[in-house]
Design an enzyme around this catalytic site. Structure first.
Site, PDB file in Angstrom:
ATOM      1  N   GLY A 133       0.834  -1.203   0.000  1.00 37.97           N
ATOM      2  CA  GLY A 133       0.000   0.000   0.000  1.00 37.97           C
ATOM      3  C   GLY A 133       0.862   1.243   0.000  1.00 37.97           C
ATOM      4  O   GLY A 133       1.086   1.869   1.030  1.00 37.97           O
ATOM      5  N   GLU A 250      12.555  -4.344  -6.040  1.00 35.93           N
ATOM      6  CA  GLU A 250      11.315  -4.268  -6.802  1.00 35.93           C
ATOM      7  C   GLU A 250      11.585  -4.025  -8.283  1.00 35.93           C
ATOM      8  O   GLU A 250      10.776  -4.367  -9.126  1.00 35.93           O
ATOM      9  CB  GLU A 250      10.438  -3.144  -6.242  1.00 35.93           C
ATOM     10  CG  GLU A 250       9.025  -3.217  -6.795  1.00 35.93           C
ATOM     11  CD  GLU A 250       8.178  -2.007  -6.433  1.00 35.93           C
ATOM     12  OE1 GLU A 250       8.494  -1.335  -5.456  1.00 35.93           O
ATOM     13  OE2 GLU A 250       7.203  -1.772  -7.157  1.00 35.93           O
TER      14      GLU A 250
END
Lengths: 386, 365
Positions: A133, A250
């Protein structure tokens, strides 16, 4: 000081070669079972918790986590071999993807001992799935502008705000949420990370459907969600450093260039039916050369991570090159063998895979930081160096 | 059009003197290229340890590639890559002595080759008078790199008894000088019934012909990787130093976007070249794949690298006042030499199938 765009040489150990063979055998079994369908973008769209658990039983989820926390302690290079095999095969890995790639390493690095003992073994067992989130309606690449707030309560925090683009929040267990805990003049200060139970009272998950009609993403409304003190991840106010520190994980992985690889495999299958022309082969060769070169760079980032470095600039470079290639591959496949994309064609057929890859294609250069922002990171890295 | 007065023969024989395994960059006679003193200063940086080491003969391919890349980056006016990565290893593989000095090569299956002995003589490879592989060679070796400056040219050709490798000294040929876009010598060597003594001839396995093509392509790709890096160096230096509208070019978003693509494309070429180093030493099926990929990528990237570098340099980049042309004219030349991207992409893709594509991509590292 080495150049920020230098990549280390990579030599995969013999154990990695063996491991690759084991993964291929496992994938053959799963293909026979009908779970591996060779679909594009399987790390976003291929959701199959059963598959994730079977992978975990082999020790292939949370592979780089230490054994004392239930991981396999095998490092980033061996993990790389496993995940590139899964992605190339178009295996359904999205259920555990974020837990394996980000949540696990993040809890290991920043979490309390209690958090590590609770979450890491569950992640490695394929029993605990995470969402991230970070993004919000008004903060995409400008992450420092997040408006979600965490207010201090007697024994914890109360979170209020709305997170956007939260992949899998409707099916996952937890989300790592970036929220503002303190007002500060420096926008990068005063942010903190929390582990939020997605089934806690006050969490409302609203689907955001993709143009393909798929439900992968959500808006997650945090309507006064109580988070106990023990679920603050890392230090209060360190959220920004923690988040940016994770970016190399990532941004550099093989998922940043292999999302559409199964479509090239499908094209070759089609070309085998009809004797490819020289021009078609040349175009396939140009794509293949680029894939091979990119894989080399991507492995270089994994090697740097394995050696404990923070190859942020290299990761940004790989992601820009890789995600652009993902899109180019779709266009080139179209031009090599003109085929009308057809979402209603037999699932797994070339026209259906082409439709799927096309409908997903605008996302490749957006997710994980837009490419235009990444290019700023690359030039800044090199200019500061020179 | 060739206004250069430089005597490349002299320059190159001394720059690649193998007894001193260092090529000083100031041997690059820039005065022959430039009239502007300031421009010369930017080419030869006196503060840098400005030399390219010619690796020893037992160096690994990775070391040879690194040296070739550096030679490409500095536009070294000598056949360093040709000598170190192509000619010397081929001579060693064929069992011929390695001559001193700069070497070159030619893969020339179209030469007409006969035995030097009379056609009706019983002398021949299996003849009663024993072996005599002395050859009479006729034909043209086209565009031999640094032909006029090479001590010897290693030629791979088809003889009546199969593929051969032989050496010849350019002095024995009728030399028609030529050059590429960067004005590097590319000389036609005309051979009219030239007698090549048996001691300079070796019969070779057809695989060595293949290896010659692969080595030449990889050497060229390494040079391209170096020239690409030079484009990056020069461009970053230019966009940081040059101001427009009161701020450095590098602060403009549009410039950043292009510059990053340039940096990336150069990194991609470097990675492609490096991926071929170990396979070439260890052999196996990965050699053909990785070399084909390296030359495909290097040649395919050349246009984009040159385009962005020139665009970001503005008009100065297309003049001889600025060293950028040293890199870009080489990129444009080298991408076509020893097989362009169309040729190598086709070679790369031909054996691939849906089932073998991924296993092929993962044969290395």
């Amino acid at each position: 000081m080495p150049s920020p765009v230098a990549f280390p040489d990579v030599a995969l150990p013999e154990s990695a070669r063996r491991l690759r063979g084991e993964v291929r055998a496992f994938l053959d079994e799963e293909r026979a079972r009908g779970t591996v369908l060779g679909r594009p973008d399987s790390w976003l769209a291929g959701w199959d918790p059963g598959f994730s658990r079977r992978l975990a039983e082999r020790g292939w989820v949370g592979m780089a986590l230490p054994t004392e926390y239930g991981g396999a302690g095998r490092g980033f290079l061996e993990r790389y071999v496993v995940i590139e095999e899964l992605l190339a095969a178009g295996a359904p890995v999205s259920a555990h993807w974020v837990s394996d790639r980000q949540a696990g390493p993040s809890v290991l690095q920043h979490g309390t001992e209690e958090q590590r003992r609770f979450f890491l073994p569950r992640i490695a067992a394929g029993q605990c799935f995470f969402s991230i989130g970070m993004s919000e309606k008004s903060s995409g690449s400008d992450l420092a502008s997040v408006a979600t707030r965490a207010e201090r309560t007697a024994d914890g925090w109360r979170l209020t705000g709305t997170k956007m683009w939260t992949g899998g929040a409707h099916v996952n267990d937890y989300a790592i949420v970036l929220a503002r805990t303190d007002d500060a003049e420096d926008r990068h200060a005063g942010l903190s990370q929390f582990i939020v139970d997605l089934r806690a009272p006050g969490v409302r998950v609203e689907p955001i459907r993709l143009m393909s009609g798929e439900h992968r993403f959500n808006a997650v409304h945090l309507e006064g969600v109580d988070v106990p003190d023990g679920m603050l991840l890392g230090r209060r106010g360190d959220g920004w450093q923690q988040v940016t520190g994770e970016l190399a994980f990532e941004r550099s992985g093989p998922e940043r260039y292999l999302s559409t690889f199964p479509l090239l495999v499908s094209l070759l299958r089609e070309l085998e039916q009809r004797r490819a022309t020289a021009e078609q082969l040349t175009q396939v060769g140009i794509l293949t050369a680029r894939l091979l070169s990119l894989r080399q760079l991507s492995l270089g980032v994994a090697a740097a991570l394995d050696a404990g470095a923070s190859p942020d600039t290299q990761a940004a470079l790989v992601k820009d090159l890789g995600t652009r290639l993902e899109g180019t591959l779709v266009d080139t496949v179209r031009s090599i063998l003109p085929t009308p994309a057809d979402p209603y064609a037999t699932p797994g057929s070339h026209p259906e895979l082409l439709a799927f890859a096309l409908l997903h294609s605008p996302g490749y250069t957006l997710r994980g930081g837009t490419n235009e922002i990444l290019r700023g990171i690359i030039t800044r890295g090199l200019e500061q160096h020179s | 059009m060739n206004t250069r007065t430089i005597d490349t023969h002299t320059v190159n024989t001394h720059t690649i003197d193998t007894s001193t395994p260092v090529i000083p960059a100031d041997a690059y006679d820039t005065t022959a290229f430039y009239a502007d003193a300031d421009a010369i200063a930017t080419v030869t940086n006196p503060t840098a340890p400005d030399a390219v080491t010619l690796p020893s003969e037992d160096a690994s391919t990775a070391e040879l590639l690194a040296a070739a890349q550096e030679a490409g980056r500095r536009a070294v006016p000598a056949p360093l890559a040709e000598t170190a990565l192509v000619a010397r290893p081929l001579l060693r593989r064929a069992g011929l002595p390695v001559p001193e000095g700069p070497l070159s090569y030619a893969i020339a299956p179209e030469l007409t080759i006969r035995y030097a002995h009379p056609a009706d003589s019983p002398v021949g490879s299996a003849g009663c008078l024993g072996e005599d592989d002395t050859l009479l060679v006729t034909g043209t070796l086209p565009r031999v790199p640094w032909g006029r400056a090479a001590t010897a040219v290693v030629v791979l050709a088809a003889a009546p008894f199969g593929p051969v490798l032989f050496t010849l000294t350019p002095d024995l040929a009728d030399l028609a000088p030529g050059g590429n876009l960067a004005e590097e010598p590319r000389d036609d060597l005309h051979l009219a019934a030239l007698e090549v003594p048996a001691a300079q001839v070796r019969r070779i396995a057809p695989e060595l012909l293949d290896e010659a093509r692969l080595r030449a392509a990889l050497a060229r790709a390494a040079l391209i990787a170096g020239a690409a890096e030079r484009c990056v160096d020069l461009t970053v230096a230019h966009t940081t130093a040059r101001t427009q509208f009161g701020r450095p070019l590098s602060h403009f978003q549009a410039v950043k976007q292009e510059e990053a693509r340039l940096i990336e494309e150069a990194a991609l070429v470097r990675a492609a070249v490096r991926a071929a180093a170990v396979p070439l030493d260890t052999g196996g099926p990965a050699v053909r794949l990785t070399v084909a990929a390296a030359k495909t990528q290097a040649s395919a990237s050349a246009a984009e690298i040159a385009r962005i570098a020139h665009q970001l340099h503005g008009a100065i980049g297309m003049t001889r006042l600025h060293p950028l042309h040293l890199a870009t004219t080489r990129l444009w030349s080298w991408r076509d030499e020893d097989g362009d991207e169309t040729h190598w992409a086709h070679c790369l893709a031909r054996p691939l199938t849906a089932a073998t594509l991924w296993p092929a991509l993962t044969t290395t590292p």
